[in-house]
Design a protein around this motif. Structure first.
Motif, PDB file in Angstrom:
ATOM      1  N   SER A 300     -26.032   1.549 -30.045  1.00  0.00           N
ATOM      2  CA  SER A 300     -25.033   0.973 -29.518  1.00  0.00           C
ATOM      3  C   SER A 300     -23.984   1.886 -28.789  1.00  0.00           C
ATOM      4  CB  SER A 300     -24.454   0.005 -30.004  1.00  0.00           C
ATOM      5  OG  SER A 300     -23.914  -0.054 -30.985  1.00  0.00           O
ATOM      6  N   LEU A 301     -23.668   2.955 -29.630  1.00  0.00           N
ATOM      7  CA  LEU A 301     -22.720   3.852 -29.404  1.00  0.00           C
ATOM      8  C   LEU A 301     -23.042   4.673 -28.381  1.00  0.00           C
ATOM      9  CD1 LEU A 301     -20.703   5.001 -32.622  1.00  0.00           C
ATOM     10  CD2 LEU A 301     -19.730   4.318 -30.379  1.00  0.00           C
ATOM     11  N   SER A 302     -24.299   5.287 -28.596  1.00  0.00           N
ATOM     12  CA  SER A 302     -24.980   5.960 -27.528  1.00  0.00           C
ATOM     13  C   SER A 302     -25.024   5.707 -26.088  1.00  0.00           C
ATOM     14  CB  SER A 302     -26.339   6.403 -27.974  1.00  0.00           C
ATOM     15  OG  SER A 302     -26.067   7.210 -29.297  1.00  0.00           O
ATOM     16  N   ALA A 303     -25.436   4.049 -26.120  1.00  0.00           N
ATOM     17  CA  ALA A 303     -25.452   3.559 -24.846  1.00  0.00           C
ATOM     18  C   ALA A 303     -23.850   3.460 -24.058  1.00  0.00           C
ATOM     19  CB  ALA A 303     -25.692   2.038 -24.926  1.00  0.00           C
ATOM     20  N   LEU A 304     -22.758   3.239 -24.893  1.00  0.00           N
ATOM     21  CA  LEU A 304     -21.420   3.271 -24.409  1.00  0.00           C
ATOM     22  C   LEU A 304     -21.144   4.561 -24.118  1.00  0.00           C
ATOM     23  CD1 LEU A 304     -19.024   1.948 -23.906  1.00  0.00           C
ATOM     24  CD2 LEU A 304     -18.265   2.113 -26.478  1.00  0.00           C
ATOM     25  N   ASP A 305     -21.344   5.498 -24.841  1.00  0.00           N
ATOM     26  CA  ASP A 305     -21.242   7.046 -24.514  1.00  0.00           C
ATOM     27  C   ASP A 305     -21.741   7.551 -23.176  1.00  0.00           C
ATOM     28  OD1 ASP A 305     -20.495   9.688 -25.109  1.00  0.00           O
ATOM     29  OD2 ASP A 305     -22.368  10.090 -25.702  1.00  0.00           O
ATOM     30  N   SER A 306     -22.949   6.994 -22.826  1.00  0.00           N
ATOM     31  CA  SER A 306     -23.388   7.290 -21.477  1.00  0.00           C
ATOM     32  C   SER A 306     -23.059   6.363 -20.382  1.00  0.00           C
ATOM     33  CB  SER A 306     -25.014   6.974 -21.553  1.00  0.00           C
ATOM     34  OG  SER A 306     -25.823   7.421 -20.644  1.00  0.00           O
ATOM     35  N   ALA A 307     -22.686   5.065 -20.689  1.00  0.00           N
ATOM     36  CA  ALA A 307     -21.903   4.269 -19.693  1.00  0.00           C
ATOM     37  C   ALA A 307     -20.778   4.802 -19.209  1.00  0.00           C
ATOM     38  CB  ALA A 307     -21.738   2.866 -20.305  1.00  0.00           C
ATOM     39  N   LEU A 308     -19.889   5.257 -20.244  1.00  0.00           N
ATOM     40  CA  LEU A 308     -18.666   5.908 -19.895  1.00  0.00           C
ATOM     41  C   LEU A 308     -18.579   6.936 -19.160  1.00  0.00           C
ATOM     42  CD1 LEU A 308     -16.947   5.534 -23.437  1.00  0.00           C
ATOM     43  CD2 LEU A 308     -16.053   4.310 -21.224  1.00  0.00           C
ATOM     44  N   ASP A 309     -19.756   7.732 -19.077  1.00  0.00           N
ATOM     45  CA  ASP A 309     -19.813   8.942 -18.071  1.00  0.00           C
ATOM     46  C   ASP A 309     -19.634   8.549 -16.625  1.00  0.00           C
ATOM     47  OD1 ASP A 309     -20.058  10.740 -20.108  1.00  0.00           O
ATOM     48  OD2 ASP A 309     -22.338  10.624 -20.167  1.00  0.00           O
ATOM     49  N   VAL A 310     -20.016   7.330 -16.371  1.00  0.00           N
ATOM     50  CA  VAL A 310     -19.961   6.877 -14.798  1.00  0.00           C
ATOM     51  C   VAL A 310     -18.564   6.950 -14.604  1.00  0.00           C
ATOM     52  CG1 VAL A 310     -19.930   4.723 -13.549  1.00  0.00           C
ATOM     53  CG2 VAL A 310     -21.767   5.051 -14.863  1.00  0.00           C
ATOM     54  N   PHE A 311     -17.396   6.900 -15.409  1.00  0.00           N
ATOM     55  CA  PHE A 311     -15.886   7.189 -14.997  1.00  0.00           C
ATOM     56  C   PHE A 311     -15.603   8.447 -14.762  1.00  0.00           C
ATOM     57  CE2 PHE A 311     -16.469   2.841 -16.938  1.00  0.00           C
ATOM     58  CZ  PHE A 311     -15.242   2.216 -16.028  1.00  0.00           C
ATOM     59  N   GLY A 312     -16.608   9.576 -15.224  1.00  0.00           N
ATOM     60  CA  GLY A 312     -16.101  10.912 -15.364  1.00  0.00           C
ATOM     61  C   GLY A 312     -15.200  11.475 -14.027  1.00  0.00           C
ATOM     62  N   ASP A 313     -15.696  10.867 -12.684  1.00  0.00           N
ATOM     63  CA  ASP A 313     -15.351  11.293 -11.561  1.00  0.00           C
ATOM     64  C   ASP A 313     -14.583  10.382 -10.733  1.00  0.00           C
ATOM     65  OD1 ASP A 313     -17.415   9.889 -10.860  1.00  0.00           O
ATOM     66  OD2 ASP A 313     -18.150  11.063  -9.221  1.00  0.00           O
ATOM     67  N   VAL A 314     -14.015   9.231 -11.548  1.00  0.00           N
ATOM     68  CA  VAL A 314     -13.344   8.116 -11.051  1.00  0.00           C
ATOM     69  C   VAL A 314     -11.839   8.385 -10.810  1.00  0.00           C
ATOM     70  CG1 VAL A 314     -12.760   5.666 -11.111  1.00  0.00           C
ATOM     71  CG2 VAL A 314     -15.250   6.357 -11.216  1.00  0.00           C
ATOM     72  N   ASP A 315     -11.379   8.258  -9.676  1.00  0.00           N
ATOM     73  CA  ASP A 315      -9.824   8.316  -9.654  1.00  0.00           C
ATOM     74  C   ASP A 315      -9.248   6.787 -10.140  1.00  0.00           C
ATOM     75  OD1 ASP A 315      -7.043   7.763  -8.780  1.00  0.00           O
ATOM     76  OD2 ASP A 315      -7.435   9.283  -7.091  1.00  0.00           O
ATOM     77  N   LEU A 316      -8.545   6.625 -11.199  1.00  0.00           N
ATOM     78  CA  LEU A 316      -8.109   5.307 -11.567  1.00  0.00           C
ATOM     79  C   LEU A 316      -7.486   4.621 -10.800  1.00  0.00           C
ATOM     80  CD1 LEU A 316      -7.800   6.036 -15.623  1.00  0.00           C
ATOM     81  CD2 LEU A 316      -9.867   4.899 -14.103  1.00  0.00           C
ATOM     82  N   ALA A 317      -6.425   5.498  -9.913  1.00  0.00           N
ATOM     83  CA  ALA A 317      -5.722   4.708  -8.916  1.00  0.00           C
ATOM     84  C   ALA A 317      -6.394   4.199  -7.736  1.00  0.00           C
ATOM     85  CB  ALA A 317      -4.699   5.874  -8.260  1.00  0.00           C
ATOM     86  N   ALA A 318      -7.479   5.041  -7.389  1.00  0.00           N
ATOM     87  CA  ALA A 318      -8.445   4.162  -6.225  1.00  0.00           C
ATOM     88  C   ALA A 318      -8.942   3.231  -6.888  1.00  0.00           C
ATOM     89  CB  ALA A 318      -9.544   5.193  -5.995  1.00  0.00           C
ATOM     90  N   LEU A 319      -9.542   3.103  -8.243  1.00  0.00           N
ATOM     91  CA  LEU A 319     -10.090   1.862  -8.820  1.00  0.00           C
ATOM     92  C   LEU A 319      -9.435   1.004  -8.758  1.00  0.00           C
ATOM     93  CD1 LEU A 319     -12.896   1.256 -10.808  1.00  0.00           C
ATOM     94  CD2 LEU A 319     -11.002   1.347 -12.779  1.00  0.00           C
ATOM     95  N   ARG A 320      -7.945   0.820  -8.920  1.00  0.00           N
ATOM     96  CA  ARG A 320      -7.029  -0.356  -8.790  1.00  0.00           C
ATOM     97  C   ARG A 320      -6.878  -0.604  -7.458  1.00  0.00           C
ATOM     98  NH1 ARG A 320      -4.885  -5.057 -10.647  1.00  0.00           N
ATOM     99  NH2 ARG A 320      -2.730  -5.247 -10.261  1.00  0.00           N
ATOM    100  N   ALA A 321      -6.804   0.182  -6.442  1.00  0.00           N
ATOM    101  CA  ALA A 321      -6.777   0.016  -5.194  1.00  0.00           C
ATOM    102  C   ALA A 321      -7.583  -0.942  -4.518  1.00  0.00           C
ATOM    103  CB  ALA A 321      -6.424   1.328  -4.278  1.00  0.00           C
ATOM    104  N   LYS A 322      -9.057  -0.364  -4.850  1.00  0.00           N
ATOM    105  CA  LYS A 322     -10.116  -1.227  -4.434  1.00  0.00           C
ATOM    106  C   LYS A 322     -10.047  -2.621  -5.201  1.00  0.00           C
ATOM    107  CE  LYS A 322     -15.137  -1.388  -4.068  1.00  0.00           C
ATOM    108  NZ  LYS A 322     -16.361  -0.673  -4.102  1.00  0.00           N
ATOM    109  N   SER A 323      -9.881  -2.729  -6.476  1.00  0.00           N
ATOM    110  CA  SER A 323      -9.791  -3.996  -7.422  1.00  0.00           C
ATOM    111  C   SER A 323      -8.857  -5.024  -6.527  1.00  0.00           C
ATOM    112  CB  SER A 323      -9.443  -3.885  -8.589  1.00  0.00           C
ATOM    113  OG  SER A 323      -9.094  -5.098  -9.240  1.00  0.00           O
ATOM    114  N   LEU A 324      -7.632  -4.671  -5.901  1.00  0.00           N
ATOM    115  CA  LEU A 324      -6.929  -5.560  -5.472  1.00  0.00           C
ATOM    116  C   LEU A 324      -7.197  -5.826  -3.971  1.00  0.00           C
ATOM    117  CD1 LEU A 324      -3.485  -3.565  -6.357  1.00  0.00           C
ATOM    118  CD2 LEU A 324      -4.189  -5.972  -6.970  1.00  0.00           C
TER     119      LEU A 324
END
Length: 414
Positions: A300-324
Motif C-alpha cells: 500500500s505504501l508503494s501504491a501511495l508513493d506512485s500515486a503521489l508522483d502525479v503531483f510532481g509537476d502540479v502548481d498547487l495554486a493552479a489546483l486551488r484556482a481550478k477547484s474554486l
C-alpha cells in the motif's frame, strides 16, 4: 421506477456548456486527466471519499509483487543487499512527497498506519506538549466521528483526566479559555465542505496558550496547505482521498520540529533510532520518523508513493484556482432549483473542494444519480455531497453532472 424524459438543455444551458468547454481548452491541468484510469460513462465526483486510480499505480504494484517481493525477497528491505529496493526507507520517501503538499519539511512528516491511529498518536503528543494544568480538548461538535471517538478512547485510557468539549465551530473563539490544552479540528467539514481558516484559528489557539491538532483528510491534495506558514503544531491526514493512494492507503502525521522531543505514545521498533540493533530500551529515531510504529505496509505504501508522483509537476495554486472554478460553475448551474438547499459556503475562503446540498430525498436522489453514472455520495440525514478533484474532473463534467442532478430532482418532484 417511473422514468421521465431527460430535461433538454435550454439556450442558456448550451451557452454554459460552450463556456465550460472553452475553460477545458485552456485548463493548465487538463493533461493530468490522462494520468488516471477513469471508467467510461462515469462522472466521478467522489474523490473526496476515494480517489481515482492513477494510471501508473498498477504497473508499480506489479513490479513490487513480482520483482521486489517475488524475486528479491527479503533483500528488498535494504538497498545495501544485491537486488534490494530499500523498503525500510519507503516511509521516509513517501513522507517527503506528502510534506510538499502540506507545507511541511520532510523530517516533520511520518507515513504509516491509518488516520485514526495517527490521530491517537498525535493527540497524545499534543496533550504532552500542552501546559500540564490544562484539562480541556476543544473540538467541533460536528467533527468527523472517528476524531471524537479517538479522543474519547484516549481520555479513557488516561483515566478521564481531560474534558472533551465539543462546541459549534462558530463559537470556538468564545471557548478558548485558560483551561484549553488542545484545539482539535478538521479543516474542511466532511459534510458541508466548509473550510476553516487554518492560520487564523491556529493564531487564536496559540494566543490562548493552546496547542493545535488539524485533520487534513479533506484538504491535502485538494488545495494548498501551509502548516509551517500557519505555525501549526500537529496534523494528520489520509492517503486515499485526494492523494489517490487507493482504499486503505497509509495515512500521514505531521509534527512541527519544535515538538519532536515530546513522548511517543506508540513506541514501536520501526520508530527506533536503530531498529536492527534490537536494543532492549526504546531510543526514538530523529524527527517524525519516531512516530512510525510497525513494519511498513510495502504494497500500500508503494501504491501511495506512485500515486503521489502525479503531483510532481502540479502548481498547487493552479489546483486551488481550478477547484474554486469547478465548484463555482456547479453551484451556478444548480442555483434556483427549489428542492436543493446549498450548505457549502459561497465564499471562496470558506470553501473546500466539494459542494453539498440538502434534499428531502437525498438518499434516493443519489442512488438515481449513480445509476446514471454520476457518482457522488450521500451523508445522513439529507445531504448530497459532490467532490471535485481538479486533477481529473473537467468543466464539461460539471455541466453534465448538474444536468443529471436537475433531471433527478425533477423526477422526484413527480
Amino acid at each position: 421506477m417511473t422514468q421521465t424524459t431527460p430535461m433538454r438543455p435550454t439556450l442558456d444551458a448550451l451557452q454554459a456548456l460552450d463556456a465550460l468547454q472553452a475553460l477545458d481548452a485552456r485548463d493548465p491541468l487538463a493533461h493530468k486527466r490522462a494520468e488516471f484510469l477513469l471508467p467510461q460513462g462515469v462522472i466521478y465526483l467522489d474523490g473526496n471519499s476515494l480517489g481515482a486510480l492513477p494510471a501508473r499505480v498498477p504497473a508499480r504494484l506489479e513490479c513490487v509483487a513480482r520483482e521486489e517481493w517475488g524475486d528479491a525477497l527479503i533483500r528488498s528491505w535494504t538497498a545495501n543487499n544485491e537486488g534490494g529496493r530499500d523498503w525500510m526507507a519507503l516511509p521516509d520517501r513517501v513522507a517527503a512527497k506528502v510534506a510538499r503538499l502540506i507545507g511541511a519539511r520532510p523530517h516533520e512528516v511520518a507515513v504509516g498506519d491509518s488516520t485514526s491511529v495517527n490521530l491517537f498518536k498525535a493527540l497524545s503528543a499534543a496533550l504532552a506538549a500542552a501546559a500540564p494544568t490544562r484539562r480541556v480538548i476543544l473540538t467541533d461538535a460536528d467533527n468527523f466521528p472517528t476524531d471524537l471517538y479517538v479522543a474519547q478512547g484516549l481520555n479513557a485510557l488516561m483515566g478521564g483526566r481531560y474534558d472533551l468539549k465539543p462546541v459549534p465551530v462558530a463559537d470556538l473563539a468564545t471557548h478558548l479559555g485558560p483551561d484549553v490544552a488542545v484545539v482539535m479540528l478538521t479543516q474542511v467539514d466532511y459534510r458541508t465542505g466548509e473550510r476553516l481558516d487554518l492560520a487564523a484559528v491556529t493564531r487564536q489557539a496559540h494566543a490562548a496558550g493552546a496547542v493545535t491538532l488539524w485533520d487534513l483528510a479533506h484538504s491535502a491534495g485538494a488545495f494548498e496547505v501551509d502548516l509551517n506558514g500557519a505555525g501549526a503544531d500537529f496534523a494528520v491526514g489520509c492517503g486515499y482521498k485526494y492523494l489517490n493512494g487507493g482504499p486503505g492507503a497509509p495515512a500521514f502525521l505531521f509534527v512541527a520540529e519544535r515538538h519532536h522531543a515530546v513522548p511517543v505514545a506508540l513506541s514501536g521498533w520501526m520508530g527506533h533510532a536503530d531498529p536492527f540493533e534490537m536494543a532492549r530500551e526504546y531510543a526514538p529515531a530523529a524527527g517524525a520518523r519516531r512516530f512510525v510504529v510497525g513494519t511498513p505496509m510495502v504494497l500500500s505504501l508503494s501504491a501511495l508513493d506512485s500515486a503521489l508522483d502525479v503531483f510532481g509537476d502540479v502548481d498547487l495554486a493552479a489546483l486551488r484556482a481550478k477547484s474554486l472554478a469547478l465548484t463555482d460553475a456547479f453551484m451556478a448551474l444548480l442555483e434556483g432549483v427549489p428542492e436543493l438547499t446549498l450548505v457549502t459556503p459561497a465564499d471562496h475562503a470558506r470553501r473546500g473542494s466539494q459542494v453539498s446540498y440538502r434534499h428531502p430525498q437525498a438518499r434516493e436522489a443519489m442512488r438515481r444519480l449513480v445509476e446514471r453514472g454520476v457518482i457522488g455520495d450521500f451523508r445522513t440525514p439529507d445531504i448530497l455531497r459532490f467532490g471535485f478533484t481538479p486533477l481529473y474532473v473537467s468543466y464539461a463534467d460539471v455541466y453534465h453532472a448538474a444536468q443529471a442532478v436537475q433531471d433527478v430532482v425533477r423526477e422526484l418532484r413527480g
